[in-house]
Write an enzyme that holds these catalytic residues in place. Structure first.
Site, mmCIF file in Angstrom:
data_model
loop_
_atom_site.group_PDB
_atom_site.id
_atom_site.type_symbol
_atom_site.label_atom_id
_atom_site.label_comp_id
_atom_site.label_asym_id
_atom_site.label_seq_id
_atom_site.Cartn_x
_atom_site.Cartn_y
_atom_site.Cartn_z
ATOM 1 N N ASP A 334 0.824 -1.212 0.000
ATOM 2 C CA ASP A 334 0.000 0.000 0.000
ATOM 3 C C ASP A 334 0.856 1.259 0.000
ATOM 4 O O ASP A 334 2.024 1.240 0.388
ATOM 5 C CB ASP A 334 -0.914 0.016 1.228
ATOM 6 C CG ASP A 334 -0.121 0.096 2.525
ATOM 7 O OD1 ASP A 334 0.839 -0.682 2.682
ATOM 8 O OD2 ASP A 334 -0.460 0.938 3.380
ATOM 9 N N GLU A 335 0.255 2.358 -0.416
ATOM 10 C CA GLU A 335 0.817 3.697 -0.293
ATOM 11 C C GLU A 335 2.304 3.734 -0.645
ATOM 12 O O GLU A 335 3.137 4.164 0.146
ATOM 13 C CB GLU A 335 0.594 4.220 1.134
ATOM 14 C CG GLU A 335 -0.878 4.388 1.483
ATOM 15 C CD GLU A 335 -1.103 4.897 2.896
ATOM 16 O OE1 GLU A 335 -2.081 5.615 3.114
ATOM 17 O OE2 GLU A 335 -0.288 4.554 3.785
#
Length: 765
Positions: A334-335
């Site tokens: 993620d991210e």
């Protein structure tokens, strides 16, 4: 007459009012009601009961069931001061544990209690364990030397196979002792998965023997953010901690005995700044790096074009797999910003070599390469829903956190899905609108919203729905720096999610859950859990009274509680006005209310200021819908007289990500208008930007509008109150156009993303 019969006769006489005796208690849940969380699939109550005393034995034939019996004894000893003898045979005055060999649904069980004894038949050993957890909830919570267990027939099995609770120990570190308590509570609520988030930008928390600098350097940061992210303040105190491999082995064994699988998470390619600080050659720039001290997302990630990165991660995962026997390893995903990859010669060369069209495809290459390695070791990966970008790894399971869309997409591609959307499953969000709540990351998620969550999206067909394996709650610890606060954020919300994941959908009923929770929290008291009490304190529901105004409905679920209120801003006391009916808002002012039990205040007070204005409860048309993650629902909150607060946790703000807002209020008639207004937020650290401009226009007929007020400057940090004073203006329709800031500029937090626009309370005077 045997001692057991003496007790039985004693209690029967006591029930008839003929005798008084002490030392033995009925299970003292609400009369005529078995109080179990999560609610079993089928419960049939009987008139008879079983007297448990020192002579009762536990029959457990195999080693696993004996361990379960020992865990039961540890709870019983807290209540009675003694443990029961555990034997391999026996059928009189006995709690009989038996585990079958059903591998397809091993978590199911039956439990029978009558005056002869207690029998738990688990489909498998885990089913027997869960049957014992139910038995524990049939016991009283008051200490006694003997106790009656109510007669029941229970047939039970979980709705979902994956029932999880997550904990981020990267931002803040928690001791082994507390991790074990966290697992105990998980198992008590029939959850079966602990997602241990072990690595972050702000700290690496697991010993890797081949790479000692991870312990020496990556596990420590020089200081920590203090207060809200937007304040940009730091405490100046060094912070660190990590788990040795021996400690990890101990925790894994502890969890296994409670039928909890631990899924470790080693973040990649992003959220890796701590590791890069220890081994800077693994980053695109070569450093120097420093372990993160602020929250948020960092641009520095593992270099996808550097083969040393894959060697490093494979070595790390080899040691992780030695410690964790779980089928799944969580690899994050993620991210992960792409800005370093865009400028990195190695990453660009990798893209050209592999024929990858963009950096999203490069991330997919990274994830798939690591997946192949884990698959070769007999393991499978779980990743956050960003791993869908650029093409999903073949055998990956997706953890959908940015709403439900990722889960829907993965299920349609026939991939396993674990649902964990922020709106329902992020326990770092506020759970109360009270102004004295401890600092949280934002959002609003009360127990009732958790309980209302349905993990299977309506958009899926029956066949696609099979890929929804379950759900979990996530506990991110930016602002959660101690165990009391952590427990406060998790419970009783975890109780609600446990019932969502275990109990049949059609049996769920929130009011019934709250009634059972009243008794269940006494068990949490025995476990010394610092749970939140918002479910039972006074609440206020602000509604349209359907007569052109607003009213406040006060309520409390506290048995025996009485609500008193004031309208003059003074603190309510038992001498204030008792609440008997909804309160009408007829002027600007503050309503304060408190529930009292035996004359003493319970929980937080309800304290709400109201603005009385011409637009109150009038018809509103939103020509642009807010983002669903910041949508109070409908349009009423825009004209309900309540101004949203700066922490935006009160479900009042309408949020627009990268888009403009337009709203029209229709008054009852053409009339004088002396002021128009609204509130907006400037919190750039949270990606919330003030608008470029706000324009108010007025019309008699709702077709032809004339601009009456315009504002283009919103300099104040936090809430900006826009108020336009008008002269000689009349109209019936008032339009508000709010222009979004647009893309967040380079160099700012969240650069390149659409800015959030927050707006609330459309004021007309």
């Amino acid at each position: 007459m045997t001692m057991k019969n003496v007790f039985r006769t004693c209690l029967l006489m006591a029930a008839a009012g003929l005798w008084s005796c002490s030392g033995a208690h009925h299970a003292d849940a609400p009369k005529g009601k078995v109080s179990i969380i999560p609610m079993p699939a089928s419960v049939s109550e009987k008139a008879d009961s079983f007297l448990l005393d020192k002579q009762t034995i536990i029959v457990a034939a195999n080693a696993t069931d004996k361990k379960t019996a020992e865990l039961f004894n540890s709870w019983l000893k807290e209540l009675t001061g003694y443990e029961l003898a555990i034997k391999e045979q026996g059928d009189k005055n006995a709690i009989i544990l038996h585990s079958g060999g059903d591998s397809t649904n091993g978590e199911g069980y039956t439990l029978n209690v009558d005056n002869h004894g207690i029998t738990i038949n688990g489909n498998g050993s885990s089913g027997t364990f869960y049957g014992v957890q139910t038995l524990i909830q049939l016991l009283p919570v008051q200490k006694a030397t003997a106790m009656y267990v109510p007669g029941v027939n229970i047939t039970d099995a979980p709705r979902f196979p994956y029932r999880g609770l997550h904990l981020d120990v990267g931002r803040h570190f928690f001791s082994v002792e507390f991790i074990k308590k966290y697992i105990d509570l998980l198992a008590m609520h029939k959850m079966n998965t602990f997602h241990w988030h072990l690595t972050e930008d702000q700290g690496w928390r697991i010993e890797i023997k081949k790479y000692p600098r991870l312990q020496e350097i990556a596990s420590k940061r020089k200081e920590t953010m203090a207060g809200r992210y937007a304040d940009n303040k730091y405490d100046g105190k060094p912070y660190g901690g990590y788990y040795t491999q021996e400690q990890v082995k101990d925790v894994v064994k502890y969890a296994t005995e409670r039928f909890v699988t631990i899924i470790p998470e080693i973040e990649m390619p992003g959220h890796s700044l701590a590791a890069l600080t220890a081994y800077p050659n693994l980053g695109c720039t070569g450093g120097p790096y420093a372990v993160g001290t602020r929250w948020g997302v960092y641009d520095d990630v593992y270099c996808a074009g550097n083969d040393s990165v894959y060697t490093f991660l494979q070595d790390v995962l080899d040691e992780v797999m030695e410690l964790f026997p779980s089928k799944y390893i969580h690899i994050g995903g993620d991210e992960s910003p792409k800005v370093r990859w865009q400028k990195c010669p190695k990453c660009q060369a990798r893209m050209k070599q592999e024929g990858l069209k963009d950096e999203h495809a490069l991330q997919s290459y990274f994830i798939q390469r690591m997946e192949k390695y884990l698959n070769s070791k007999g393991r499978q990966i779980i990743g956050w829903d960003e791993i869908l970008e650029g093409g999903l790894a073949p055998n990956a399971t997706v953890m959908s956190w940015r709403g439900i869309e990722g889960g829907i997409a993965a299920a349609k591609q026939k991939h396993g899905v674990i649902m964990t959307p922020g709106d329902y499953c992020y326990f770092d969000h506020y759970q109360s609108r009270g102004t004295n709540e401890p600092l949280a990351i934002g959002g609003y998620l009360p127990v009732s919203n958790v309980y209302a969550y349905e993990p299977v999206p309506a958009e899926l067909s029956k066949d696609e729905a099979k890929y929804i394996k379950g759900a979990q709650a996530n506990v991110w610890t930016e602002y959660i720096n101690n165990t009391d606060y952590l427990e406060y954020m998790v419970y009783p919300r975890a109780c609600a999610l446990a019932e969502v994941l275990w109990s049949p959908k059609e049996k769920r009923n929130y009011d019934d859950f709250v009634e059972r929770l009243k008794w269940h929290v006494k068990r949490l008291d025995l476990k010394k859990v610092n749970y939140a009490k918002h479910v039972f304190e006074v609440t206020g529901k602000v509604v349209d009274n359907r007569k052109g105004g607003v009213e406040v409905v006060l309520d409390s679920k506290l048995d025996g509680g009485k609500i008193f209120f004031t309208t003059d801003s003074t603190a309510p006391t038992p001498q204030a006005t008792p609440y008997t009916q909804p309160l009408q808002i007829t002027k600007t002012g503050t309503i304060r209310a408190q529930v009292f039990l035996n004359g003493k205040p319970f929980g937080n007070e309800y304290d709400q200021h109201f603005l009385f204005h011409k637009g109150l409860a009038k018809k509103v048309t939103l020509t642009t819908a807010p983002d669903k993650s910041h949508n109070p629902g409908g349009t009423f909150a825009l004209v309900n007289g309540i101004e949203g607060i700066a922490s935006y946790n009160d479900n009042q703000w309408y949020g627009y990500k990268g888009t403009d807002m337009e709203a029209i209020v229709e008054l009852d008639s053409i009339q004088d208008i002396h002021l128009v207004g609204m509130n907006t937020i400037n919190a750039k650290g949270d990606w919330i930007y003030p608008p470029k401009q706000i324009v108010f226009s007025v019309s008699d007929d709702g077709k032809s509008y004339k601009e009456v007020y315009k504002q283009t400057s919103f300099p104040q940090n936090g809430i900006n109150k826009v108020r336009g004073k008008l002269e000689n203006v009349r109209g019936r329709f008032v339009k508000m156009n709010v222009q979004n800031y647009g893309k967040i500029p380079a160099g700012a937090e969240g650069a390149g993303n659409g800015a959030w626009l927050f707006a609330d309370e459309f004021i007309i005077e």
